[in-house]
Each structure stands twice: as structure tokens, then as C-alpha cells.
Design a protein around this motif. Structure first.
Motif, PDB file in Angstrom:
ATOM      1  N   UNK A   1      45.536  12.792  20.073  1.00  0.00           N
ATOM      2  CA  UNK A   1      46.024  13.997  19.390  1.00  0.00           C
ATOM      3  C   UNK A   1      47.228  14.646  20.080  1.00  0.00           C
ATOM      4  N   UNK A   2      47.242  14.626  21.405  1.00  0.00           N
ATOM      5  CA  UNK A   2      48.349  15.255  22.131  1.00  0.00           C
ATOM      6  C   UNK A   2      49.672  14.568  21.805  1.00  0.00           C
ATOM      7  N   UNK A   3      49.708  13.241  21.894  1.00  0.00           N
ATOM      8  CA  UNK A   3      50.936  12.502  21.616  1.00  0.00           C
ATOM      9  C   UNK A   3      51.385  12.725  20.174  1.00  0.00           C
ATOM     10  N   UNK A   4      50.444  12.680  19.237  1.00  0.00           N
ATOM     11  CA  UNK A   4      50.797  12.878  17.833  1.00  0.00           C
ATOM     12  C   UNK A   4      51.377  14.269  17.599  1.00  0.00           C
ATOM     13  N   UNK A   5      50.781  15.274  18.226  1.00  0.00           N
ATOM     14  CA  UNK A   5      51.272  16.646  18.049  1.00  0.00           C
ATOM     15  C   UNK A   5      52.671  16.805  18.639  1.00  0.00           C
ATOM     16  N   UNK A   6      52.901  16.195  19.800  1.00  0.00           N
ATOM     17  CA  UNK A   6      54.221  16.305  20.428  1.00  0.00           C
ATOM     18  C   UNK A   6      55.300  15.612  19.589  1.00  0.00           C
ATOM     19  N   UNK A   7      54.981  14.427  19.060  1.00  0.00           N
ATOM     20  CA  UNK A   7      55.947  13.729  18.212  1.00  0.00           C
ATOM     21  C   UNK A   7      56.215  14.534  16.945  1.00  0.00           C
ATOM     22  N   UNK A   8      55.184  15.151  16.398  1.00  0.00           N
ATOM     23  CA  UNK A   8      55.357  15.970  15.190  1.00  0.00           C
ATOM     24  C   UNK A   8      56.268  17.163  15.458  1.00  0.00           C
ATOM     25  N   UNK A   9      56.082  17.828  16.598  1.00  0.00           N
ATOM     26  CA  UNK A   9      56.951  18.953  16.961  1.00  0.00           C
ATOM     27  C   UNK A   9      58.401  18.483  17.064  1.00  0.00           C
ATOM     28  N   UNK A  10      58.587  17.327  17.690  1.00  0.00           N
ATOM     29  CA  UNK A  10      59.939  16.785  17.840  1.00  0.00           C
ATOM     30  C   UNK A  10      60.561  16.483  16.482  1.00  0.00           C
ATOM     31  N   UNK A  11      59.789  15.882  15.584  1.00  0.00           N
ATOM     32  CA  UNK A  11      60.315  15.547  14.257  1.00  0.00           C
ATOM     33  C   UNK A  11      60.685  16.801  13.467  1.00  0.00           C
ATOM     34  N   UNK A  12      59.843  17.829  13.534  1.00  0.00           N
ATOM     35  CA  UNK A  12      60.135  19.065  12.798  1.00  0.00           C
ATOM     36  C   UNK A  12      61.382  19.749  13.333  1.00  0.00           C
ATOM     37  N   UNK A  13      61.588  19.676  14.655  1.00  0.00           N
ATOM     38  CA  UNK A  13      62.789  20.277  15.238  1.00  0.00           C
ATOM     39  C   UNK A  13      64.031  19.480  14.858  1.00  0.00           C
ATOM     40  N   UNK A  14      63.944  18.155  14.913  1.00  0.00           N
ATOM     41  CA  UNK A  14      65.084  17.324  14.533  1.00  0.00           C
ATOM     42  C   UNK A  14      65.436  17.503  13.055  1.00  0.00           C
ATOM     43  N   UNK A  15      64.428  17.790  12.240  1.00  0.00           N
ATOM     44  CA  UNK A  15      64.681  18.038  10.822  1.00  0.00           C
ATOM     45  C   UNK A  15      65.370  19.382  10.596  1.00  0.00           C
ATOM     46  N   UNK A  16      65.349  20.241  11.607  1.00  0.00           N
ATOM     47  CA  UNK A  16      66.006  21.535  11.490  1.00  0.00           C
ATOM     48  C   UNK A  16      65.175  22.589  10.793  1.00  0.00           C
TER      49      UNK A  16
ATOM     50  N   UNK B   1      64.145  17.574  22.270  1.00  0.00           N
ATOM     51  CA  UNK B   1      63.143  17.147  21.298  1.00  0.00           C
ATOM     52  C   UNK B   1      63.099  15.625  21.168  1.00  0.00           C
ATOM     53  N   UNK B   2      64.229  14.960  21.259  1.00  0.00           N
ATOM     54  CA  UNK B   2      64.225  13.497  21.273  1.00  0.00           C
ATOM     55  C   UNK B   2      63.459  12.966  22.477  1.00  0.00           C
ATOM     56  N   UNK B   3      63.739  13.540  23.640  1.00  0.00           N
ATOM     57  CA  UNK B   3      63.055  13.113  24.856  1.00  0.00           C
ATOM     58  C   UNK B   3      61.557  13.375  24.763  1.00  0.00           C
ATOM     59  N   UNK B   4      61.175  14.470  24.126  1.00  0.00           N
ATOM     60  CA  UNK B   4      59.761  14.783  23.937  1.00  0.00           C
ATOM     61  C   UNK B   4      59.067  13.678  23.152  1.00  0.00           C
ATOM     62  N   UNK B   5      59.704  13.221  22.074  1.00  0.00           N
ATOM     63  CA  UNK B   5      59.103  12.170  21.248  1.00  0.00           C
ATOM     64  C   UNK B   5      58.979  10.860  22.015  1.00  0.00           C
TER      65      UNK B   5
END
Length: 461
Positions: A356-371, A325-329
């Protein structure tokens, strides 16, 4: 041990070494600078495939008795970490046009592969140094950032202090036990001898230094901020994962108790709380991830409080979930001629309206890192804290969970910046390159697999 088994046991390392030699020859001849990335990528993919194949074949061997050995679990861990190096290489294509980055990265990966197989402290020290030394130069390669030289020096000082602490602990342990075997570390955990206990604490503190656990995290955020995006991504994921796997090797088969358990309860908890609190005020994405990684190091060291039987599985799953997920962001961050502005939160304002694609990918990464469920970060944290509670440390598990809630704020703040603010695009902003987007897609696939099929992934471990 026959020569064929010795060759097979180190097949992943041999592919990396072959790639290093080929890249050096190409550099000496002054040819193939543009193809250096693909040579390195081929070496990493071949090494990764060899590790997974040997693990699937249940291959186990000890080519150098008392020094180096492999088991299916060790080979699986190597293959997983090597697979994570593929997105790092793909991200580097737009950052580095020659072969220096590839040579240094493969050299560091060689040290990474030695760590899970270390049967002696000599091999473990060699692996730690081979892992870290190329990173000094990798940080320095960020020529567009004026603080890169300072960051490389700070990383050198931090790593040097960790190495000195590690060697002091190993020397004391050798004096107490008369052996350099890593297997002596487990029994030493329960020893009442003052020299042995001092040795154990020093080795553990060295691991804390390598993983940037509070209060041994000084300058780690500066180093992350001063490096280029691919190097920051590598330091935040693979180097940290390799150190944790080395720690798993040290604690193999041993359960922690007594005063050492107090260290493993208090310092990781402080790291979780401080890392999450310090990340809240950061305006640089790189620096924020640095403090996030300090908090995640705390979660990972919590795993050593639990039963030794599930420790390797919990740590490896967490390392993979955290890394992918870090690498994704990092992979989808927009390009910017001003590198210091590339990951500024101000530069990311309204990114959803532009990309939109980059923003969505970063959002997915942040939500996963948040647990947060259903993302893989939730399953990873669940495994860690389940083992901590099962070991009887319920209070510290609850405190760790409360500390993790602090991280939700700054992860959601990034999402708010991406989706809920007016667009403020820099004139030099561009989409991430094609290879970086490919790295993002690979990480997205990995994230979705771990989110949808965590049981299947765990079953393979």
C-alpha cells in the motif's frame, strides 16, 4: 578578486571535486567499494549545504571575469538541484555495489553546477559536456538490460548532435558579435542580421535537443527504457533541469518576440500534445515517464514566452516540483530480478493490495505530474501559464492547458492499475530497499512542503 572569494565562489564545485578524487583513490587502492556511496553522498550533501549557505549569506562573486560568476539566485538553483541528487544516490545502493556509479554521477553533477554560473559560451559548453558524457557510461551500467549498450549509443548520438548544433550556433554568434559572452545572446534575440538570427535559432535548437522537445525527441524514450531505474530518474529530472537553467541563463533579462516567439510557441505546444498522446499507449513505466518528460519540457519552454523578471522563479519551481515527484515514483518501485519487468504496468497491477505504501506514493506522484490541485505540479503549471497569459499569448496558453488535459488520462491509468485491478505479483518481486524507501520519504516530504506551502517555497526563491 582575492583568493578567498575565489575559493568560496566555487565551494560547491570543490566539494564535488574532492569527492571524485577520493572515490578514484579508493578505487585505485581497491578499498572501500561498499563505502563509495556514502562518500558520494557526503560530497553531495556538503556541496548542497555550501550552496544554500552562500545563497543565504547573499554571496556574489566573479572569480573568473567574463567566464564564471555566482549570485544568490544561482547558488540557490545549484543547491536545489544538488539536493535532488540525494534521492538518486540512495536509490542506487541496491542497483550498483561498486564506486563507478558514484564517480560518474559526481562528475556529471560538476558539469551541472557550471551551467547556471556560465558567463561565456566556452564554460557553458564545458558544463553541458561534463553533464552529458558521464551519463553515456551510466546508461551502459544497466548490465541487466540487454538494450543498455544500444541505449547508451543512442544517447551519445543525440547528445553529440546537440553539441554540434550548439557549437555551430556559437561560432556564428561569435562571427557576428566578436564575443563569446553569454550576455550577447539576449541582444541577439532582437537582431535583424541573418547570421545572428541563424546563430540564435541553432543555439535554441541545441537546447531543444538536450531537453528532448518534439521533433528532436527521437531515441530519448529508448534511452530512458534501456537505463537502470536510478539513471532513468537522473536523466528525467536533473539533466533536464540543468539544461533549462542553462537556457534561463541564455535568455537572462531578454523578452522574446517575433519569429523566435513563434518557435517557442509552436514546438513546445507540439511537444506537450505529442508527449501526452504517445505516453497513453506505453506499457513500460520508464518509457511512459520518458514521453511525460517530453511533454513537461514543452511546459518549461513555455516559460520563455513570459516576462523575464519571473522566468527564473517559474522554471526553478517547476523543475523542483517535477523532479521531486518523479523521483518519488521511481524510489518506491518494487524490486524485481527481471529488470525489464520491474516497471511494467502489468507487474504493477494490484500493487496496492501487496504494498500500500508504494502504491500510495506512486499515486501522489502521478496526481502531481498531472497538475491536479493541491499537489505541487498544479502550482508549477499555474506559474508557467500565468506568465504566458501576462505576456499576451492567451491563445497558446489555452492550447497548452488543453494539451495538458491529455496527460491526465495516462496518469490516472497508472492509478487505476495500482488500485483497481487484481493483484498479479511476480514471484521475484520484492519491496524497494531501505535506502530507496528513505529516498521516497525524502521526496514525499518535499512534495508535501511544496503542496502545503508553495508561497513559502516561492518566497525563498
Amino acid at each position: 578578486m582575492n583568493p578567498q572569494d575565489a575559493l568560496m565562489a566555487m565551494l560547491p564545485e570543490h566539494f564535488l571535486l574532492g569527492g571524485i578524487v577520493l572515490l578514484i583513490v579508493m578505487a585505485v587502492l581497491g578499498r572501500g567499494a561498499r563505502s563509495a556511496l556514502w562518500v558520494a553522498l557526503g560530497a553531495v550533501v556538503a556541496s548542497c549545504a555550501a550552496a544554500f549557505w552562500l545563497s543565504h549569506a547573499q554571496f556574489a562573486a566573479e572569480p573568473f571575469a567574463g567566464q564564471f560568476s555566482v549570485t544568490p539566485a544561482v547558488l540557490l538553483a545549484k543547491g536545489a538541484l544538488l539536493a535532488l541528487a540525494v534521492p538518486v544516490l540512495l536509490m542506487s545502493r541496491t542497483e550498483f555495489s561498486d564506486g563507478e556509479f558514484s564517480i560518474l554521477l559526481l562528475s556529471s553533477l560538476y558539469g551541472l553546477c557550471l551551467l547556471p554560473s556560465s558567463d561565456s559560451f566556452l564554460v557553458m559548453f564545458l558544463g553541458l559536456e561534463l553533464l552529458a558524457m558521464p551519463v553515456y557510461a551510466l546508461v551502459l551500467l544497466a548490465l541487466r538490460r540487454p538494450q543498455s549498450a544500444e541505449s547508451a549509443f543512442k544517447y551519445l548520438v543525440l547528445s553529440g548532435a546537440a553539441s554540434a548544433t550548439f557549437l555551430m550556433g556559437v561560432s556564428l554568434l561569435y562571427g557576428a558579435t566578436g564575443s563569446m559572452s553569454v550576455s550577447e545572446f539576449g541582444p541577439a534575440l532582437a537582431s535583424g542580421d541573418i547570421m545572428t538570427r541563424t546563430a540564435v535559432v541553432l543555439v535554441l535548437l541545441a537546447m531543444f535537443l538536450k531537453a528532448a522537445v518534439v521533433p528532436f525527441h527521437a531515441w530519448a524514450p529508448d534511452t530512458y527504457e534501456g537505463a537502470s531505474i536510478p539513471v532513468t530518474a537522473y536523466m528525467a529530472t536533473l539533466t533536464k533541469g540543468a539544461v533549462l537553467l542553462a537556457a534561463v541563463r541564455l535568455f537572462s533579462g531578454a523578452n522574446v518576440s517575433g519569429s523566435l516567439a513563434q518557435i517557442l510557441m509552436v514546438l513546445p505546444l507540439v511537444s506537450i500534445v505529442w508527449g501526452n498522446l504517445a505516453a497513453i499507449k506505453q506499457q513500460s513505466f520508464r518509457r511512459m515517464i520518458a514521453y511525460s518528460s517530453i511533454a513537461h519540457a514543452g511546459y518549461l519552454f513555455y516559460a520563455f514566452l513570459g516576462d523575464s523578471a519571473g522566468r527564473m522563479q517559474a522554471v526553478l519551481f517547476y523543475v523542483i516540483a517535477y523532479s521531486v515527484t518523479n523521483l518519488l515514483a521511481f524510489a518506491v518501485l518494487p524490486q524485481n530480478d527481471a529488470d525489464d519487468q520491474r516497471d511494467s504496468l502489468d507487474a504493477l497491477k494490484g500493487l496496492y493490495h501487496r504494498n500500500p505504501f508504494a502504491a500510495a506514493m506512486i499515486a501522489i506522484a502521478m496526481l502531481s505530474l498531472a497538475g491536479l490541485p493541491p499537489f505541487p505540479g498544479f502550482a508549477a503549471k499555474f506559474l508557467i501559464f500565468k506568465n504566458v497569459v501576462a505576456a499576451g499569448y492567451t491563445t497558446y496558453a489555452v492550447l497548452g492547458l488543453v494539451g495538458s488535459y491529455l496527460g491526465i488520462y495516462f496518469y490516472l491509468r497508472v492509478i487505476q492499475v495500482l488500485f483497481m485491478t487484481a493483484s498479479e505479483a511476480a514471484t521475484s518481486e520484492k519491496e524497494a530497499g531501505g535506502s530507496a524507501r528513505m529516498a521516497g520519504v525524502l521526496c514525499l516530504v518535499g512534495t508535501l512542503v511544496m503542496a502545503v506551502l508553495p508561497g513559502w517555497v516561492l518566497g525563498g526563491m
